[in-house]
Design a protein around this motif. Structure first.
Motif, mmCIF file in Angstrom:
data_model
loop_
_atom_site.group_PDB
_atom_site.id
_atom_site.type_symbol
_atom_site.label_atom_id
_atom_site.label_comp_id
_atom_site.label_asym_id
_atom_site.label_seq_id
_atom_site.Cartn_x
_atom_site.Cartn_y
_atom_site.Cartn_z
ATOM 1 N N THR A 1 -13.435 -36.401 69.291
ATOM 2 C CA THR A 1 -13.691 -37.202 68.104
ATOM 3 C C THR A 1 -12.845 -38.467 68.141
ATOM 4 O OG1 THR A 1 -14.010 -35.140 66.914
ATOM 5 C CG2 THR A 1 -13.766 -37.114 65.573
ATOM 6 N N ASP A 2 -13.424 -39.559 67.657
ATOM 7 C CA ASP A 2 -12.698 -40.839 67.663
ATOM 8 C C ASP A 2 -11.702 -40.873 66.495
ATOM 9 O OD1 ASP A 2 -11.788 -43.408 67.795
ATOM 10 O OD2 ASP A 2 -13.777 -44.322 68.035
ATOM 11 N N TRP A 3 -10.604 -40.113 66.653
ATOM 12 C CA TRP A 3 -9.627 -39.965 65.560
ATOM 13 C C TRP A 3 -8.975 -41.287 65.196
ATOM 14 C CZ3 TRP A 3 -10.119 -35.903 62.766
ATOM 15 C CH2 TRP A 3 -10.593 -34.720 63.321
ATOM 16 N N GLN B 1 -10.290 -44.275 65.212
ATOM 17 C CA GLN B 1 -11.146 -45.040 64.309
ATOM 18 C C GLN B 1 -11.206 -44.378 62.929
ATOM 19 O OE1 GLN B 1 -15.011 -46.018 65.931
ATOM 20 N NE2 GLN B 1 -15.555 -47.163 64.086
ATOM 21 N N ILE B 2 -11.198 -43.038 62.930
ATOM 22 C CA ILE B 2 -11.238 -42.327 61.647
ATOM 23 C C ILE B 2 -9.974 -42.631 60.827
ATOM 24 C CG2 ILE B 2 -11.122 -40.014 60.611
ATOM 25 C CD1 ILE B 2 -13.157 -39.097 62.698
ATOM 26 N N ALA B 3 -8.815 -42.581 61.501
ATOM 27 C CA ALA B 3 -7.569 -42.899 60.792
ATOM 28 C C ALA B 3 -7.632 -44.329 60.256
ATOM 29 C CB ALA B 3 -6.376 -42.720 61.721
ATOM 30 N N GLY B 4 -8.192 -45.238 61.081
ATOM 31 C CA GLY B 4 -8.329 -46.636 60.654
ATOM 32 C C GLY B 4 -9.233 -46.763 59.435
ATOM 33 N N LEU B 5 -10.342 -46.014 59.413
ATOM 34 C CA LEU B 5 -11.256 -46.066 58.260
ATOM 35 C C LEU B 5 -10.585 -45.509 57.004
ATOM 36 C CD1 LEU B 5 -14.621 -45.068 59.986
ATOM 37 C CD2 LEU B 5 -14.084 -47.274 58.953
ATOM 38 N N TYR B 6 -9.757 -44.461 57.184
ATOM 39 C CA TYR B 6 -9.013 -43.961 56.018
ATOM 40 C C TYR B 6 -8.050 -45.022 55.499
ATOM 41 C CZ TYR B 6 -10.785 -39.213 55.867
ATOM 42 O OH TYR B 6 -11.604 -38.128 55.710
ATOM 43 N N GLU B 7 -7.500 -45.829 56.425
ATOM 44 C CA GLU B 7 -6.614 -46.912 55.968
ATOM 45 C C GLU B 7 -7.400 -47.942 55.156
ATOM 46 O OE1 GLU B 7 -4.471 -47.881 59.608
ATOM 47 O OE2 GLU B 7 -3.718 -45.827 59.463
ATOM 48 N N VAL B 8 -8.646 -48.211 55.576
ATOM 49 C CA VAL B 8 -9.512 -49.101 54.773
ATOM 50 C C VAL B 8 -9.715 -48.497 53.381
ATOM 51 C CG1 VAL B 8 -11.832 -50.088 54.560
ATOM 52 C CG2 VAL B 8 -10.712 -50.013 56.803
ATOM 53 N N LEU B 9 -9.985 -47.192 53.357
ATOM 54 C CA LEU B 9 -10.203 -46.515 52.071
ATOM 55 C C LEU B 9 -8.965 -46.584 51.188
ATOM 56 C CD1 LEU B 9 -12.210 -43.264 52.854
ATOM 57 C CD2 LEU B 9 -12.905 -45.148 51.379
ATOM 58 N N LEU B 10 -7.791 -46.428 51.811
ATOM 59 C CA LEU B 10 -6.550 -46.472 51.036
ATOM 60 C C LEU B 10 -6.378 -47.845 50.395
ATOM 61 C CD1 LEU B 10 -4.012 -44.485 53.221
ATOM 62 C CD2 LEU B 10 -4.899 -43.901 50.969
ATOM 63 N N ILE C 1 -17.006 -42.371 58.271
ATOM 64 C CA ILE C 1 -16.113 -41.343 58.827
ATOM 65 C C ILE C 1 -16.919 -40.084 59.162
ATOM 66 C CG2 ILE C 1 -14.186 -39.783 58.306
ATOM 67 C CD1 ILE C 1 -13.057 -42.080 56.507
ATOM 68 N N ALA C 2 -17.766 -39.676 58.213
ATOM 69 C CA ALA C 2 -18.613 -38.489 58.446
ATOM 70 C C ALA C 2 -19.522 -38.718 59.641
ATOM 71 C CB ALA C 2 -19.431 -38.173 57.195
ATOM 72 N N ALA C 3 -19.969 -39.971 59.809
ATOM 73 C CA ALA C 3 -20.860 -40.295 60.928
ATOM 74 C C ALA C 3 -20.134 -40.118 62.261
ATOM 75 C CB ALA C 3 -21.380 -41.723 60.785
ATOM 76 N N LEU C 4 -18.861 -40.511 62.317
ATOM 77 C CA LEU C 4 -18.093 -40.351 63.555
ATOM 78 C C LEU C 4 -17.963 -38.870 63.923
ATOM 79 C CD1 LEU C 4 -15.328 -43.066 63.067
ATOM 80 C CD2 LEU C 4 -17.131 -43.060 64.792
ATOM 81 N N HIS C 5 -17.726 -38.033 62.900
ATOM 82 C CA HIS C 5 -17.665 -36.592 63.157
ATOM 83 C C HIS C 5 -19.006 -36.081 63.674
ATOM 84 C CE1 HIS C 5 -13.671 -35.676 61.760
ATOM 85 N NE2 HIS C 5 -13.873 -36.267 60.593
#
Lengths: 419, 127
Positions: free
Chosen positions: A310-312, A314-323, A297-301
């Protein structure tokens, strides 16, 4: 010729490893620390006059070991040679002159795992690690915790006492316990980093010294335990966050939010190193690993030319993985913030309010701040005002208070001008 | 090193158990105790009668004062202990984690104090 500043730098670089080996040799934290202090004093005295030894660490360890042996000898004669245990220590300390690099690496790992033993409270693990592994002075550690030097000194004494009296082993955990224990070590390093990244309280937003220590520690860990995704992931995460340091505040110490940051101030070299590590971490086999995903996520930023592009998604998707892999209220809050950039603030506010209703973030000071931001973007200014006031009351960090005051002033202005 | 493993658990929950559950727990403790006897860790161990049978004793100004019940009212009560020999704290924690009561209650692991020769002398000198 060497100045004492140069000698102190050598000492600072070597103290952790030297201490790690000494503790194994003499079997006692305090004795090892005292002896190393004496060796350092001897170095300050001798090195400026003569050549600096080719291997300063070996020199320090050797001198310190001899000092420790002298002390143990004195104790034995004082006790009338009763202490068989002390005698064993002596034999151990006197044996094995030459140490392979691998053995010395193991010592450093032993020290790290002992300081981060799960039988210590988290803040004790952090304090012990900063003092012993990173070689910060007790006064410096006390400053990091915002407590008096005396209080911190006592906390450290009690912790070292517990190591000795409770029989906390000076060992790298066995294979089956290693992953779990390593997670504990990484949690300690990340705690050091986050306190350096956004301080809990006080005047300054950041304490770069703590962030640097955390990065130094995880670099060391990555070298000692190569090929571990969680270590690479954490190191990448910290490097990428820390690379934005210069952009995150004004010269006056005010917070500059991500959307307003001058991205040319970001440290590109450090970002490149972080990106390479993220890739390595993600390529290693196994299920997704939380630090590596956060680093992604930090890398995308870091790679995005500006906030808007910003690829929001994909970031939201990565947060879903984290969840899924390591759910926590803080991740939910971050996920909501990312969702606000994909689906708009209304949907994000629903998520945040649902989280609030579940009571998941009781006392987490950034909850009202995130709500306030969403409400402001929705134009619900009165509710936003209340949320910013709540956020102000919840934080003890001056730069955050100033940020909320700025927002409150903007809202007051907007309220005055006809919409 | 020696460690005292103190088993704390809710007596209220314990009293709610039926006979079958009690027998199952007793069997689990039996198996566990046998295993640490065989591995050489076991030094001693006992269960305790419920805390309602406890009496707390204090001597104040030479007078013996007794109160009904344990020293502290807590959610979990001391219900038993093991005294074990273990290489280090990690080994003691591993044993504690296998005590059946750890799954519902909690185990406090305390190292046994070792008196050094000087301390013994100091103590006997004082008395």
């Amino acid at each position: 010729m060497m100045t004492s500043a140069e000698i102190e730098k050598i000492f600072r670089d070597e103290v952790g490893r030297a201490l790690a080996t000494l503790i194994r040799l003499v079997g006692d934290f305090d004795l090892a620390e005292d002896a190393l202090q004496e060796a350092f004093a001897a170095a300050l005295e001798r090195w400026p006059a003569t050549e600096v030894p080719a291997n300063p660490r070996a020199w320090l360890v050797n001198v310190a070991r001899n000092r420790a042996i002298d002390r143990i000898r004195r104790q034995i004669s004082f006790r009338g040679k009763q202490a068989a245990l002390t005698h064993d220590v002596l034999l151990n300390a006197e044996s094995s002159q030459d140490e392979s690099d691998a053995a010395l690496d193991d010592d450093m790992l032993r020290l790290i795992f002992t300081c981060c033993h799960p039988s210590f409270a988290a803040e004790v693990q952090v304090a012990l690690t900063l003092r012993t592994v990173c070689g910060l002075s007790t006064a410096q550690v006390a400053r990091a915790f915002l407590v008096s030097e005396e209080a911190m000194g006592q906390r450290l004494v009690r912790a070292k006492q517990k190591i000795r009296l409770a029989g906390i082993p000076y060992e790298v955990p066995e294979r089956d316990a290693l992953s779990l224990r390593l997670r504990g070590v990484l949690a300690v390093i990340y705690l050091v980093f986050t306190e350096g990244y956004v301080a809990t309280s006080g005047e300054a937003l950041m304490r770069p010294d703590l962030a640097r220590e955390a990065i130094r520690l995880s670099r060391l860990l990555d070298a000692l335990m190569p090929g571990r995704r969680e270590v690479k992931g954490l190191l990448a995460l910290m490097l990428l966050h820390d690379a934005r340091r210069s952009g995150r505040q004004t010269e006056g110490g005010d917070i500059v939010l991500l959307e307003e940051q001058d991205r040319s101030l970001w440290d590109r070299l450090q970002i490149d190193e972080g990106l390479k590590l993220v890739e390595e971490a993600l390529l290693l086999p196994g299920r997704p690993e939380a630090y590596a995903v956060q680093a992604a996520i930090a890398a995308l930023h870091a790679q995005s030319p500006n906030f808007g592009d910003t690829d929001w998604k994909q970031i939201a998707g990565l947060y879903e993985v984290l969840l899924r892999i390591s759910p926590s209220p803080v991740i939910e809050l971050n996920h909501a913030a990312a969702v606000s950039m994909v689906d708009g603030p209304a949907r994000a506010l629903d998520l945040v309010d649902a989280l609030h209703a579940r009571g998941g973030l009781e006392g987490y000071e950034l909850l009202p701040a995130v709500r306030a931001d969403l409400l402001r973007r929705l134009g619900r200014l009165e509710a936003a005002r209340e949320a910013y006031l709540a956020a102000t009351a919840a934080t003890q960090l001056e730069p955050l208070r100033r940020l909320y005051a700025r927002r409150l002033a903007e809202i007051a202005d907007a309220g005055r001008s006809p919409a | 090193m020696q460690y005292l493993l103190m088993i704390y658990r809710s007596e209220a929950e314990l009293f709610k158990m039926n006979d079958a559950e009690r027998q199952k727990m007793a069997a689990e403790y039996g198996t566990f105790t046998q295993s640490i006897i065989q591995s050489g860790h076991f030094k001693a161990g006992d269960g305790l009668q419920p805390s309602t049978t406890a009496t707390t004793v204090r001597v104040r100004e030479g007078k013996v004062l007794t109160t009904d019940g344990p020293f502290a009212e807590t959610r979990e009560q001391l219900g038993g202990y093991y005294l074990v020999d273990a290489k280090d704290l990690d080994a003691a924690i591993a044993i504690a984690a296998r005590i059946p009561g750890a799954r519902e209650g909690s185990i406090e692991v305390r190292p046994i104090m070792i008196y050094s020769p000087e301390m013994v002398q100091a103590r006997s000198g004082r008395s």
